[in-house]
Design an enzyme around this catalytic site. Sequence first.
Site, mmCIF file in Angstrom:
data_model
loop_
_atom_site.group_PDB
_atom_site.id
_atom_site.type_symbol
_atom_site.label_atom_id
_atom_site.label_comp_id
_atom_site.label_asym_id
_atom_site.label_seq_id
_atom_site.Cartn_x
_atom_site.Cartn_y
_atom_site.Cartn_z
ATOM 1 N N ARG A 239 100.595 31.388 -63.728
ATOM 2 C CA ARG A 239 100.623 31.896 -62.353
ATOM 3 C C ARG A 239 99.395 31.425 -61.572
ATOM 4 O O ARG A 239 99.473 31.146 -60.375
ATOM 5 C CB ARG A 239 100.692 33.432 -62.359
ATOM 6 C CG ARG A 239 102.077 33.942 -62.808
ATOM 7 C CD ARG A 239 102.046 35.407 -63.195
ATOM 8 N NE ARG A 239 101.674 36.273 -62.106
ATOM 9 C CZ ARG A 239 101.025 37.435 -62.253
ATOM 10 N NH1 ARG A 239 100.677 37.862 -63.463
ATOM 11 N NH2 ARG A 239 100.731 38.153 -61.203
ATOM 12 N N ARG B 71 102.953 32.700 -49.563
ATOM 13 C CA ARG B 71 102.321 31.950 -50.643
ATOM 14 C C ARG B 71 102.501 30.456 -50.466
ATOM 15 O O ARG B 71 101.930 29.684 -51.239
ATOM 16 C CB ARG B 71 102.955 32.346 -51.967
ATOM 17 C CG ARG B 71 102.239 33.498 -52.696
ATOM 18 C CD ARG B 71 103.060 33.775 -53.906
ATOM 19 N NE ARG B 71 102.479 34.356 -55.041
ATOM 20 C CZ ARG B 71 102.461 35.670 -55.323
ATOM 21 N NH1 ARG B 71 102.837 36.541 -54.443
ATOM 22 N NH2 ARG B 71 102.030 36.084 -56.477
ATOM 23 N N LYS C 41 94.099 42.045 -54.619
ATOM 24 C CA LYS C 41 94.818 42.192 -53.341
ATOM 25 C C LYS C 41 95.473 43.568 -53.233
ATOM 26 O O LYS C 41 95.318 44.267 -52.243
ATOM 27 C CB LYS C 41 95.936 41.139 -53.206
ATOM 28 C CG LYS C 41 95.478 39.716 -53.250
ATOM 29 C CD LYS C 41 96.650 38.752 -53.137
ATOM 30 C CE LYS C 41 97.626 38.817 -54.292
ATOM 31 N NZ LYS C 41 97.089 38.383 -55.594
HETATM 32 P P1 ADP Z 1 96.355 41.467 -57.338
HETATM 33 O O1 ADP Z 1 97.182 42.370 -56.456
HETATM 34 O O2 ADP Z 1 95.509 40.507 -56.557
HETATM 35 O O3 ADP Z 1 97.159 40.756 -58.397
HETATM 36 P P2 ADP Z 1 95.255 43.977 -58.381
HETATM 37 O O4 ADP Z 1 94.783 44.682 -57.157
HETATM 38 O O5 ADP Z 1 96.505 44.463 -59.027
HETATM 39 O O6 ADP Z 1 95.320 42.373 -58.123
HETATM 40 O O7 ADP Z 1 94.045 44.027 -59.432
HETATM 41 C C1 ADP Z 1 94.168 43.389 -60.724
HETATM 42 C C2 ADP Z 1 93.477 44.255 -61.772
HETATM 43 O O8 ADP Z 1 92.069 44.257 -61.534
HETATM 44 C C3 ADP Z 1 93.918 45.725 -61.769
HETATM 45 O O9 ADP Z 1 93.929 46.190 -63.105
HETATM 46 C C4 ADP Z 1 92.813 46.431 -60.950
HETATM 47 O O10 ADP Z 1 92.656 47.782 -61.364
HETATM 48 C C5 ADP Z 1 91.595 45.595 -61.296
HETATM 49 N N1 ADP Z 1 90.630 45.463 -60.200
HETATM 50 C C6 ADP Z 1 90.893 45.275 -58.885
HETATM 51 N N2 ADP Z 1 89.740 45.168 -58.174
HETATM 52 C C7 ADP Z 1 88.729 45.282 -59.091
HETATM 53 C C8 ADP Z 1 87.287 45.250 -59.014
HETATM 54 N N3 ADP Z 1 86.663 45.046 -57.842
HETATM 55 N N4 ADP Z 1 86.583 45.391 -60.150
HETATM 56 C C9 ADP Z 1 87.224 45.572 -61.335
HETATM 57 N N5 ADP Z 1 88.546 45.615 -61.495
HETATM 58 C C10 ADP Z 1 89.309 45.467 -60.381
HETATM 59 P P1 AMP Z 2 102.743 39.379 -57.447
HETATM 60 O O1 AMP Z 2 103.091 40.816 -57.711
HETATM 61 O O2 AMP Z 2 102.336 39.116 -56.037
HETATM 62 O O3 AMP Z 2 101.752 38.845 -58.464
HETATM 63 O O4 AMP Z 2 104.096 38.555 -57.652
HETATM 64 C C1 AMP Z 2 104.786 38.559 -58.886
HETATM 65 C C2 AMP Z 2 105.836 37.441 -58.898
HETATM 66 O O5 AMP Z 2 106.809 37.670 -57.872
HETATM 67 C C3 AMP Z 2 105.310 36.043 -58.629
HETATM 68 O O6 AMP Z 2 104.787 35.409 -59.792
HETATM 69 C C4 AMP Z 2 106.570 35.343 -58.107
HETATM 70 O O7 AMP Z 2 107.473 35.040 -59.164
HETATM 71 C C5 AMP Z 2 107.214 36.429 -57.261
HETATM 72 N N1 AMP Z 2 106.702 36.426 -55.860
HETATM 73 C C6 AMP Z 2 106.014 37.431 -55.241
HETATM 74 N N2 AMP Z 2 105.711 37.096 -53.981
HETATM 75 C C7 AMP Z 2 106.200 35.835 -53.792
HETATM 76 C C8 AMP Z 2 106.186 34.919 -52.706
HETATM 77 N N3 AMP Z 2 105.578 35.226 -51.533
HETATM 78 N N4 AMP Z 2 106.793 33.716 -52.871
HETATM 79 C C9 AMP Z 2 107.420 33.396 -54.013
HETATM 80 N N5 AMP Z 2 107.446 34.198 -55.103
HETATM 81 C C10 AMP Z 2 106.849 35.420 -54.993
#
Ligand code: ADP
Ligand code: AMP
Length: 207
Positions: free
Chosen positions: A163, A87, A13
Amino acid sequence: MRLVFMGPPGAGKGTQARIVGVRCGIPQISTGDMLRAAKAEGRLPSDLVGRMAAGALVPDAVVISLIDERTGKPDCADGFMLDGFPRTVPQATALQALLEASGLALDHVIAIELPRSLLIERAVLRRTDKRTGQIYHLKYSPPPPGADLEHRADDREDVVAKRLDTYEAMTADLLPYYEDLGILRRIDGVGAVDEVTARVLHALGLD
Ligand code: ADP
Ligand code: AMP
């Protein structure tokens, strides 16, 4: 354009929202980033720090108020993209009410989907540059030398698993909620970053 990026932790995301945000010229708003910034500045109450560290959600009222304040800022006047919010269904209905009060509505909800085994690998090897916020992956997008890297406390494998369970439980009703509104776009998150971006842009009618 007012967008929501949904998906389990590690789905991509943040990565996609940053790219699409630059392309559309609208801010990316991540409740997770806002909560981590509050924690880093010592402004996050200790019970919320504990909930985040354990992989649990923080209360709806906390994130709703963050979003209410942030989306009212001038840079959101032409649109925004939300990453990691809503969420839960109460968060989604609060967002609808907030937008409706200004005569606005969401345009699209992008739900990025990925198998659990890939989600764990993506989250566990994620590293973020503390200075720029750029997201890296030790295997797929290695950071450059000299990057000031952060390994999130909740990206350890046991917390990631928790998570993912939380995401599945809490969003079971959220996807149907947006499906019923006719604005849900499901995206296959498997593949290189560019390939996923192309799918997202296509779903938004921007290709
Ligand atoms: P989210 O915001 O959904 O938790 P992130 O965008 O932070 O996910 O991505 C999670 C991890 O996966 C990061 O280390 C990112 O660099 C990697 N990543 C994201 N998209 C891809 C992809 N299409 N292929 C490989 N790795 C990816
Ligand atoms: P994220 O960076 O989106 O993976 O969020 C990290 C952590 O922040 C989550 O595991 C929750 O503890 C908290 N958090 C982020 N967004 C929300 C949300 N919309 N509702 C509740 N908790 C959240």
